[in-house]
Write a protein that holds these residues in place. Structure first.
Motif, PDB file in Angstrom:
ATOM      1  N   ALA A 369       0.830  -1.207   0.000  1.00 14.04           N
ATOM      2  CA  ALA A 369       0.000   0.000   0.000  1.00 14.04           C
ATOM      3  C   ALA A 369       0.861   1.251   0.000  1.00 14.04           C
ATOM      4  CB  ALA A 369      -0.927  -0.003   1.212  1.00 14.04           C
ATOM      5  N   ALA A 370       1.961   1.229   0.745  1.00 12.14           N
ATOM      6  CA  ALA A 370       2.870   2.378   0.790  1.00 12.14           C
ATOM      7  C   ALA A 370       3.520   2.625  -0.561  1.00 12.14           C
ATOM      8  CB  ALA A 370       3.940   2.144   1.860  1.00 12.14           C
ATOM      9  N   VAL A 371       3.941   1.560  -1.216  1.00 15.81           N
ATOM     10  CA  VAL A 371       4.584   1.707  -2.535  1.00 15.81           C
ATOM     11  C   VAL A 371       3.601   2.269  -3.557  1.00 15.81           C
ATOM     12  CG1 VAL A 371       5.623   0.431  -4.454  1.00 15.81           C
ATOM     13  CG2 VAL A 371       6.267  -0.121  -2.104  1.00 15.81           C
ATOM     14  N   VAL A 372       2.381   1.742  -3.579  1.00 19.14           N
ATOM     15  CA  VAL A 372       1.368   2.236  -4.518  1.00 19.14           C
ATOM     16  C   VAL A 372       1.024   3.687  -4.214  1.00 19.14           C
ATOM     17  CG1 VAL A 372      -1.008   1.955  -5.313  1.00 19.14           C
ATOM     18  CG2 VAL A 372       0.421  -0.055  -4.931  1.00 19.14           C
ATOM     19  N   THR A 373       0.875   4.022  -2.935  1.00 15.47           N
ATOM     20  CA  THR A 373       0.549   5.398  -2.548  1.00 15.47           C
ATOM     21  C   THR A 373       1.643   6.368  -2.985  1.00 15.47           C
ATOM     22  OG1 THR A 373      -0.733   4.680  -0.631  1.00 15.47           O
ATOM     23  CG2 THR A 373       0.081   6.935  -0.600  1.00 15.47           C
ATOM     24  N   GLY A 374       2.890   6.032  -2.680  1.00 20.92           N
ATOM     25  CA  GLY A 374       3.997   6.903  -3.056  1.00 20.92           C
ATOM     26  C   GLY A 374       4.092   7.099  -4.553  1.00 20.92           C
ATOM     27  N   THR A 375       3.901   6.018  -5.304  1.00 20.41           N
ATOM     28  CA  THR A 375       3.961   6.100  -6.767  1.00 20.41           C
ATOM     29  C   THR A 375       2.817   6.941  -7.310  1.00 20.41           C
ATOM     30  OG1 THR A 375       4.987   3.909  -6.856  1.00 20.41           O
ATOM     31  CG2 THR A 375       4.008   4.753  -8.884  1.00 20.41           C
ATOM     32  N   PHE A 376       1.608   6.690  -6.804  1.00 16.05           N
ATOM     33  CA  PHE A 376       0.432   7.440  -7.254  1.00 16.05           C
ATOM     34  C   PHE A 376       0.603   8.931  -6.989  1.00 16.05           C
ATOM     35  CE2 PHE A 376      -3.738   9.332  -6.314  1.00 16.05           C
ATOM     36  CZ  PHE A 376      -4.436   9.026  -7.473  1.00 16.05           C
ATOM     37  N   TYR A 377       1.033   9.277  -5.766  1.00 14.32           N
ATOM     38  CA  TYR A 377       1.159  10.694  -5.437  1.00 14.32           C
ATOM     39  C   TYR A 377       2.240  11.368  -6.273  1.00 14.32           C
ATOM     40  CZ  TYR A 377       1.442  15.042  -2.905  1.00 14.32           C
ATOM     41  OH  TYR A 377       1.415  16.369  -2.598  1.00 14.32           O
ATOM     42  N   THR A 378       3.355  10.695  -6.456  1.00 14.60           N
ATOM     43  CA  THR A 378       4.447  11.277  -7.243  1.00 14.60           C
ATOM     44  C   THR A 378       4.009  11.547  -8.671  1.00 14.60           C
ATOM     45  OG1 THR A 378       6.106  10.144  -5.891  1.00 14.60           O
ATOM     46  CG2 THR A 378       6.799  10.920  -8.059  1.00 14.60           C
ATOM     47  N   LEU A 379       3.369  10.564  -9.288  1.00 18.09           N
ATOM     48  CA  LEU A 379       2.933  10.735 -10.676  1.00 18.09           C
ATOM     49  C   LEU A 379       1.889  11.836 -10.803  1.00 18.09           C
ATOM     50  CD1 LEU A 379       2.712   7.007 -11.844  1.00 18.09           C
ATOM     51  CD2 LEU A 379       4.468   8.696 -12.418  1.00 18.09           C
ATOM     52  N   MET A 380       0.902  11.836  -9.915  1.00 26.27           N
ATOM     53  CA  MET A 380      -0.162  12.839  -9.996  1.00 26.27           C
ATOM     54  C   MET A 380       0.367  14.241  -9.732  1.00 26.27           C
ATOM     55  SD  MET A 380      -2.857  11.288 -10.973  1.00 26.27           S
ATOM     56  CE  MET A 380      -4.146  12.491 -10.636  1.00 26.27           C
ATOM     57  N   THR A 381       1.318  14.369  -8.832  1.00 23.71           N
ATOM     58  CA  THR A 381       1.893  15.676  -8.542  1.00 23.71           C
ATOM     59  C   THR A 381       2.679  16.199  -9.735  1.00 23.71           C
ATOM     60  OG1 THR A 381       2.059  15.141  -6.196  1.00 23.71           O
ATOM     61  CG2 THR A 381       3.404  16.962  -6.977  1.00 23.71           C
ATOM     62  N   LEU A 382       3.401  15.318 -10.407  1.00 26.14           N
ATOM     63  CA  LEU A 382       4.179  15.731 -11.580  1.00 26.14           C
ATOM     64  C   LEU A 382       3.285  16.058 -12.769  1.00 26.14           C
ATOM     65  CD1 LEU A 382       7.126  13.174 -11.394  1.00 26.14           C
ATOM     66  CD2 LEU A 382       7.188  15.612 -10.792  1.00 26.14           C
ATOM     67  N   VAL A 383       2.147  15.374 -12.866  1.00 27.92           N
ATOM     68  CA  VAL A 383       1.256  15.571 -14.011  1.00 27.92           C
ATOM     69  C   VAL A 383       0.368  16.799 -13.835  1.00 27.92           C
ATOM     70  CG1 VAL A 383      -0.752  14.607 -15.210  1.00 27.92           C
ATOM     71  CG2 VAL A 383       1.234  13.172 -14.714  1.00 27.92           C
ATOM     72  N   SER A 384      -0.180  16.993 -12.616  1.00 24.79           N
ATOM     73  CA  SER A 384      -1.185  18.044 -12.403  1.00 24.79           C
ATOM     74  C   SER A 384      -0.931  18.801 -11.116  1.00 24.79           C
ATOM     75  CB  SER A 384      -2.593  17.432 -12.363  1.00 24.79           C
ATOM     76  OG  SER A 384      -3.551  18.388 -11.984  1.00 24.79           O
ATOM     77  N   GLU A 385      -0.930  20.112 -11.191  1.00 21.72           N
ATOM     78  CA  GLU A 385      -0.793  20.944  -9.995  1.00 21.72           C
ATOM     79  C   GLU A 385      -2.082  20.979  -9.200  1.00 21.72           C
ATOM     80  OE1 GLU A 385       0.535  24.787 -11.146  1.00 21.72           O
ATOM     81  OE2 GLU A 385       2.500  24.100 -11.849  1.00 21.72           O
TER      82      GLU A 385
END
Length: 509
Positions: A369-385
């Motif tokens: 869950a931690a790995v998926v959360t970190g990946t999801f947040y990183t990608l979404m932050t880089l894609v959309s402000e």
């Protein structure tokens, strides 16, 4: 025996997962429920957007969002009495409607938790740098939050710490949460008192009106459903009490009572803070007004010093920081235990069914869950402000989805008992059914509204609103993974592991 009492066959195929037993009591469960809801964090993230949708009726919208939550809580309580399984919505809906519905319901809960975890980690980081900037008096320190090269690693560090605490066991979690929940409730109480007592001195201040509590005075039905979707988000998390049912004392009754107690405490806190903030700041679009779009995603950052002064204002930053950090940690509970249950019943790969031999926690599911959360947040932050606001709106979509299914599962599971007593009809039928219908209405209307790019932050993907893309995209991803799991693990989808059952009636001797 009581007429209408279920026999044991409704739980004959439920499995013990290896979790610790008789560890969480009523108070501990209530604290965990409140902590997962994260009142300070939820309020600072949604006061502004809800005012943007509902204006002066913002407190009423919070009250409207509470109604389906209360009704669904009764469904959770009744289902937990006969099936105290940490898979909760997944296990119950599979028993009521079959494996496919159960799988999608479990997936909705998993994705809702992942989205919340990412938002919580981001808010914890934001308030961490706000707190440091306030303490050091340096705007440069505060502005570090806007630097993605600093913000993202800090967020990942928060996720790592929360993962470590969750990994170590439910006892450590319960003790830590008691401290953190107490802190944020005390600070919010102080904010309420100071905001109301000084409201006459503030620009844009308003006198209290009972009309604020009427949600039906909102200008349009679209604005009403958008506001209710946001308010559903701020109540989400109370059901964490149920996901620790296998670890609770009195697993059939204690978790349900803790859930009801949690949401009562939460709604009282929300209404008081909403009224106090509106009395002090008003709903204007300038300065400290709650309708100011520049402060909408973090209202407490704008109100901390004006309401509480520079000396005490920092406590509000601390409250939101601890609220987000505490909820970040407790939100690992439902996602890890749902994944554990789905794996134990062969609905997910068996690796997630591993329980740590010493700490008695779903170790691999927590780390995953931690790995998926970190990946999801990183990608979404880089894609959309605008990731924070849009995921909050998308979260309301997913919460309505799996809460609604759970509510209908209660009605269907107990359908043969409803006609045998007025109490059964009300508690197991009418109330959960009404809650499910309300959430279905919110879900369908939100689907329609989120198609438009103007919904949420206003961003879009190929002309489609990003809120729709995030919410529906995650559900479609779940459907695709379900098809893959059906080929990999046909036993679950044939109903051979978790049987589709209804409790029979037992007539008095």
């Amino acid at each position: 025996m009581k007429k209408g009492a279920p026999q044991g066959n409704d739980r004959e195929d439920l499995k013990a997962k290896g979790l610790s037993r008789d560890t969480v009591g009523l108070l501990g469960g209530t604290v965990i429920g409140i902590s997962t809801v994260a009142p300070a964090y939820s309020l600072t993230a949604t006061l502004g957007p809800t005012v943007g949708e509902a204006g002066l009726r913002m407190p009423g919208i919070f009250l409207a969002g509470f109604v389906p939550m209360l009704l669904v809580a009764f469904a959770y309580r009744e289902l937990n009495k006969v099936m105290p399984d940490c898979g909760t919505s997944f296990a119950w809906s599979a028993k009521a409607f079959g494996p496919k519905t159960g799988w999608m319901c479990g997936w909705g809960m998993l994705m809702a938790s992942i989205v919340v975890l990412s938002n919580l980690a981001g808010v914890a980081t934001e308030f961490f740098y706000l707190f440091l900037g306030e303490v050091t008096g340096s705007p440069d320190v505060t502005e570090l939050n806007d630097n993605k090269a600093v913000h993202i690693p800090t967020t990942l560090a928060f996720i790592a710490v929360a993962t470590w605490i969750s990994y170590r066991g439910i006892t450590l979690t319960e003790w830590l949460q008691s401290v953190l929940v107490g802190l944020q409730l005390v600070v919010l109480a102080l904010f309420i008192v100071m905001a109301i007592s000084t409201s006459g001195e503030a620009e844009g201040a308003l006198g209290f009106s009972w009309s604020w509590l009427d949600p039906f005075g909102v200008d349009s039905f679209t604005a009403f459903t958008a506001g209710v979707t946001l308010s559903i988000f701020i109540y989400w998390g109370w059901d964490t009490c149920l996901t620790v049912n296998e670890e609770s004392t009195g697993s059939e009754r204690t978790p349900g009572r803790a859930a009801l107690l949690s949401i009562v405490v939460i709604v009282c806190t929300y209404l008081l803070v909403a009224v106090a903030a509106q009395m002090y700041a008003g709903v204007g679009t300038q300065g400290t007004g709650l309708g100011n779009p520049e402060t909408a995603d973090n209202v407490f950052a704008a109100l901390a010093d004006p309401v509480m002064g520079s000396g005490l204002g920092v406590l509000l930053f601390v409250a939101v920081l601890t609220s987000a950090a505490a909820s970040l940690q407790t939100t690992f509970i439902p996602v890890a235990r749902t994944a554990l249950a789905m794996s134990a019943y062969k609905a997910l790969p068996s690796t997630f069914a591993a329980v740590h031999p010493r700490f008695r926690t779903p170790a691999r599911a927590t780390v995953a869950a931690a790995v998926v959360t970190g990946t999801f947040y990183t990608l979404m932050t880089l894609v959309s402000e605008n990731v924070l606001l849009d995921t909050v709106f998308a979260l309301g979509l997913m919460i309505s989805f799996y809460y609604g299914i759970t509510a209908f599962s209660c009605v269907w599971f107990f359908r043969h008992q409803l006609r045998h007593s007025p109490g059964s009809l009300l508690i197991k039928g009418l109330m959960p059914g009404l809650g499910g219908l309300m959430l279905t209405g919110v879900f369908l209307r939100t689907l329609r509204d989120t198609w438009e790019p103007s919904y949420g932050s206003g961003s879009s993907v190929a002309g489609i609103g990003s809120v729709f893309v995030i919410g529906v995209g995650l559900l479609l991803l779940g459907a695709a993974i379900m098809l893959l799991m059906r080929r990999h693990s046909p036993e679950f989808f044939r109903g051979e592991v978790l049987h589709h059952t209804t409790p029979p009636l037992v007539v008095d001797d």
